[in-house]
Design a protein around this motif. Structure first.
Motif, PDB file in Angstrom:
ATOM      1  N   SER A  94      35.291  38.474  43.888  1.00  0.00           N
ATOM      2  CA  SER A  94      36.537  37.578  43.083  1.00  0.00           C
ATOM      3  C   SER A  94      37.059  36.577  44.398  1.00  0.00           C
ATOM      4  CB  SER A  94      37.527  38.236  42.636  1.00  0.00           C
ATOM      5  OG  SER A  94      38.165  39.098  43.431  1.00  0.00           O
ATOM      6  N   MET A  95      36.704  37.137  45.830  1.00  0.00           N
ATOM      7  CA  MET A  95      37.466  36.326  46.735  1.00  0.00           C
ATOM      8  C   MET A  95      36.354  35.056  46.984  1.00  0.00           C
ATOM      9  SD  MET A  95      39.701  35.979  48.852  1.00  0.00           S
ATOM     10  CE  MET A  95      40.233  37.581  49.297  1.00  0.00           C
ATOM     11  N   MET A  96      35.035  35.360  46.626  1.00  0.00           N
ATOM     12  CA  MET A  96      34.093  34.489  46.968  1.00  0.00           C
ATOM     13  C   MET A  96      34.067  33.301  45.685  1.00  0.00           C
ATOM     14  SD  MET A  96      32.579  34.787  49.649  1.00  0.00           S
ATOM     15  CE  MET A  96      31.396  33.481  49.788  1.00  0.00           C
ATOM     16  N   GLU A  97      34.375  33.743  44.463  1.00  0.00           N
ATOM     17  CA  GLU A  97      34.379  32.993  43.389  1.00  0.00           C
ATOM     18  C   GLU A  97      35.805  31.800  43.588  1.00  0.00           C
ATOM     19  OE1 GLU A  97      34.181  35.760  40.071  1.00  0.00           O
ATOM     20  OE2 GLU A  97      32.442  36.042  40.299  1.00  0.00           O
ATOM     21  N   LEU A  98      36.712  32.674  44.123  1.00  0.00           N
ATOM     22  CA  LEU A  98      37.888  31.664  44.478  1.00  0.00           C
ATOM     23  C   LEU A  98      37.456  30.432  45.219  1.00  0.00           C
ATOM     24  CD1 LEU A  98      40.998  30.963  44.820  1.00  0.00           C
ATOM     25  CD2 LEU A  98      40.921  32.647  46.609  1.00  0.00           C
ATOM     26  N   PHE A  99      36.578  30.735  46.379  1.00  0.00           N
ATOM     27  CA  PHE A  99      36.198  29.553  47.339  1.00  0.00           C
ATOM     28  C   PHE A  99      35.263  28.657  46.608  1.00  0.00           C
ATOM     29  CE2 PHE A  99      36.354  33.183  50.638  1.00  0.00           C
ATOM     30  CZ  PHE A  99      37.859  33.049  50.761  1.00  0.00           C
TER      31      PHE A  99
END
Lengths: 275, 264, 285
Positions: free
Chosen positions: C183-188
């Motif tokens: 979800s962190m990568m999706e945020l970026f």
């Protein structure tokens, strides 16, 4: 007699995070057991309870048939070695040599014998050339190797890894994983590895899955880790081989070896040759 | 090696480096006592030549020590100034338009300077030739007779050695937090008083939080490896004394003896 | 002006016995409005490189061009603060930089340092917290009493609230569980696509590079070995094999199937396509 037997274990912190509810499980002698769960599922708490760093509220912990309590905690700690997550915060000595000696000093080993023991176990983890190095001159993976050497020097029967590779780079991870695998095979150590790495889980003998403080699955990885939707619900990732076999089954190709990438590749290969 | 701070260990290969830290520590204390005796210039010449000889033996550079003295220059100038104003004994050395500088003022200052220089040299020889950890062990050993009276010699030594072990780690950590907060616009040079307070807080609070966490994890790791503070343990590092340590002790006591004899 | 490095050298502790050359003659141009991954083994100079982007480090030799600024050792580099407002740098384990009493106050710390008004700072901070997926219920809580993953989100919000054009992250997913990392990568990706931020990510995870990034810079021993589009990097030529880093899982499966006689195009962009390609092979369609 099993090396670790946990029954109806309960624990809660003053705060709300990381509680343990009615946890029971067994780790068999000589097995490589993995304990997996999302962040805050209580898995690290279990490790601390087992070596008596935290005190349980209810239930019992038996190590080699011996009940863990205030009287037995010292002798039980001699049977278990634990590698923690942060390589820096478990390096006690000023040099590799001194750090391995730390545990020996605690066990009142004669200083005359220490050099031989230190060299033996530093050799076993491949750190013999670094004996006089200070921790600032070592990589994370090397520090974890030293931690393992320090533990081996105390000859425990059980090795617990509490996310021991999660702060390492891929190289360090691979390094520690293969060292642990070797210890498991050659020294027949019982391993309990707390991890996030599903691929490591798939290679283990036994997996325990935790979710919000409870054990939700306990058994063979190749059976426990097949339901992708369920794993996502448990805030975990499915192994890549499982994801692929699910996609293939949607297309009508049912495979037997979904939990094991090599097996699956072989199975696909046979299908290819058959037609 | 441009900016060697005072009191830093220099890993050289010398006979002084190989001496037993307990003996070095005691020798330093004996020399300190000798320096405090008002033995006049002959006494200081004796102590001075012994210290210079040790300095050479330890393969240390005199220039380095003199350079380390630089920050004290200001103090010495100030001392000279005060002494010329206050001390009005002895004979007149200089007469500047009625302002008289007396001999005692100058000699007093010189005296203090020599003492200070000798003291710094003695401590520098000790710290430059002895690893901090060995010094800790020496302190532990020297204080261990007091254990009987409940003095926690081992615990103190353990605390010091862990503090020493974590100094580099904490320096790294401080640098990292400083850079992280600089990325959030913290500027220690500019800003109002209130902003400066906030800037300092933004550095200190995270440093405390992470140090406490480190301490907790370290305590867990130590306990898991069988450490019990009050329990009996063996010690890997055994300090050994040899002939050279006795020779040094003998020399140091001779120095003290002659200084006492002179000042009688 | 884009982001560019021109013959940049960086030496730690020059002229001492501890002298260490961390960057060697770096020539590099980073595309704006893209997600660029910076990969390489530990000690290859990745962290040193990114600290040049907001002038925490200034090159020992050479010049760094960032947006409309120029940084080099032989000129006075004044007003670095205005640069830091436009290039936000999130350090590794940023949860350790939180210090305020409440989460909202902590996120507002950056904007206030950059002289935004109280109201503006509050507004920007709330927006930033929403971006990272933390709602109002978090505003008044202490940043020290939330989970590790949430702390990291607060720390990232603390940089986002400054509203930088360029966001640089040093190993943002280290130590997170797989779902947290995802979800962190999706945020970026969202910050890049929706808010048009230029993003640089230092990472060790090749799956993240393949799945979320546009370009990739590979570093080794203080030098840039290659700088390519992600697709070219993985599917054209052999650079990816030469750098001795573990391949992403999908590529590993494709490789082992090809070794066993499957005729698969290596350029398969997702799991579904891979399954389809395998089926095609097996049923000889």
């Amino acid at each position: 007699m099993n090396p670790i037997e946990v029954k109806d274990l309960n624990f809660s912190y003053d705060q709300h995070l990381d509680v343990v509810k009615d946890v029971s499980f067994t780790v068999e002698r000589g097995s490589y057991t993995t304990l997996i769960g999302h962040n805050g599922s209580g898995k690290s708490t279990i490790a601390k309870l087992i070596i008596g760093l935290l005190e349980k509220e209810q239930g019992s912990i038996l190590i080699d048939g011996e009940e863990l309590n205030n009287e037995t905690v010292e002798s039980i700690r001699r049977k278990i070695g634990i590698v923690f997550q942060n390589p820096d915060n478990q390096f006690i000595g000023a040099t590799v040599r001194d750090d391995i000696a730390f545990g020996l000093e605690n066990h009142q080993v004669d200083p005359k014998d220490m050099d031989a023991i230190i060299e033996k176990y530093a050799g076993e983890v491949g750190m013999i050339e670094y004996l006089n190095h200070e921790p600032t001159r070592l990589s994370g993976g090397q520090k974890q190797r030293v931690a393992i050497a320090g533990i081996l020097a105390m000859k425990p029967e059980i090795l617990i890894l509490d996310e021991a590779t999660s702060m390492l780079d891929p190289e360090g991870k691979e390094d520690i994983n293969s060292l642990v695998k070797q210890l498991h095979k050659e020294n027949n150590m019982t391993i309990l590895s707390i991890t996030h790495d599903v691929e490591e889980v798939m290679k283990s003998d036994h997996v325990i899955v935790m979710y919000e403080g409870r054990i939700v699955k306990d058994g063979l990885p190749s059976k426990m880790m097949l339901n992708e939707q369920e794993l996502v619900r448990l805030k975990l990732d499915a192994p890549y081989s499982v994801k692929l076999s699910n996609e293939l089954s949607k297309l009508g190709i049912k495979l037997k070896n979904a939990g094991n990438m090599e097996g699956m590749v072989d199975e696909l290969c046979q299908l290819l040759l058959k037609k | 090696m441009n900016n060697i701070a005072l009191g830093r260990y220099l890993p050289l290969d010398s006979i002084v480096h190989k001496m037993d830290p307990r003996y070095k520590l005691v020798a330093m204390l004996v020399l300190m006592v000798a320096i405090f005796f008002p033995s006049g210039y002959i006494g200081y010449a004796i102590i001075g030549s012994f210290v210079l000889f040790s300095l050479l033996l330890a393969k240390l550079n005199i220039k380095m020590i003199l350079r380390a003295m630089k920050p004290m220059l200001f103090m010495l100038v100030f001392l000279t100034f005060v002494n010329t104003l206050v001390l009005r004994t002895g004979y007149v050395l200089i007469d500047l338009f009625g302002f008289k500088v007396y001999s005692d003022a100058i000699f007093q200052t010189l005296y203090i300077t020599i003492r200070l220089l000798l003291m710094i040299m003695v401590t520098t020889i000790l710290t430059a030739s002895t690893k901090p950890l060995d010094l800790t062990l020496a302190i532990e050993d020297l204080f261990s007779p007091l254990k009987r009276f409940g003095f926690p010699a081992h615990e103190i030594a353990m605390m010091i050695s862990i503090a020493l072990r974590f100094i580099p780690t904490l320096i790294d950590e401080t640098n990292r937090i400083m850079k992280a907060q600089a990325s959030r616009g913290v500027d220690l040079k500019e800003g109002t008083f209130k902003e400066k307070i906030m800037a300092i807080l933004s550095l200190i609070v995270p440093l405390f939080v992470s140090s406490f966490q480190r301490a907790e994890e370290l305590a867990d790791a130590m306990e898991a490896r069988g450490y019990i503070p009050s329990a009996k343990r063996t010690r890997y590092k055994q300090l050994k004394h040899t002939m050279k340590d006795w020779v040094m002790m003998f020399c140091v006591i001779c120095v003290l003896g002659s200084v006492i004899w002179i000042s009688l | 002006m884009p982001i560019a490095f021109e013959k940049v050298n960086y030496i730690y502790a020059p002229k001492t016995p501890f002298q260490y050359e961390a960057l060697k003659c770096i020539d590099l141009a980073i595309e704006l409005n893209k997600i660029t991954a910076i990969i390489g083994p530990t000690g290859s100079g990745k962290s040193t490189l990114v600290q040049h982007l907001n002038a925490l480090l200034v090159p020992t030799d050479g010049t760094v061009y960032i947006l409309d600024r120029e940084l080099s050792s032989n000129q006075k580099n004044k007003d670095l603060k205005s640069l830091r407002q436009r290039v936000g740098l999130v350090f590794q384990f940023p949860e350790y930089q939180l210090f305020e009493e409440t989460i909202l106050k902590d996120v507002m710390f950056g904007p206030l340092n950059f002289k935004m008004t109280e109201e503006d700072a509050r507004q920007k901070s709330m927006t930033a917290l929403t971006m990272v997926g933390l709602d109002e219920s978090f505003y008044e809580r202490s940043p020290l009493d939330i989970s590790g993953g949430q702390k990291r989100r607060v720390a990232i919000a603390g940089i986002l609230a400054i509203n930088p054009d360029v966001l640089v992250l040093d190993e943002p997913t280290a130590g997170l569980d797989p779902q947290g990392a995802k979800s962190m990568m999706e945020l970026f990706v969202e910050l890049n696509r929706k808010y048009k931020k230029t993003i640089l990510i230092v990472t060790h995870d090749m799956d993240h590079v393949l799945n979320y990034c546009d370009n990739v810079v590979v570093m080794k021993k203080g030098e840039v070995i290659t700088h390519q589009q992600v697709n070219d990097f993985f599917f054209k030529g052999d650079t990816v094999k030469e750098i001795e880093m573990a391949l992403p899982q999908r590529l590993r499966v494709v490789e082992s199937l090809r070794e066993k006689g499957f005729k698969l195009d290596s350029k398969i962009s997702n799991l579904k396509d891979l399954a389809n390609a395998i089926k095609k092979e097996i049923s000889h369609e």
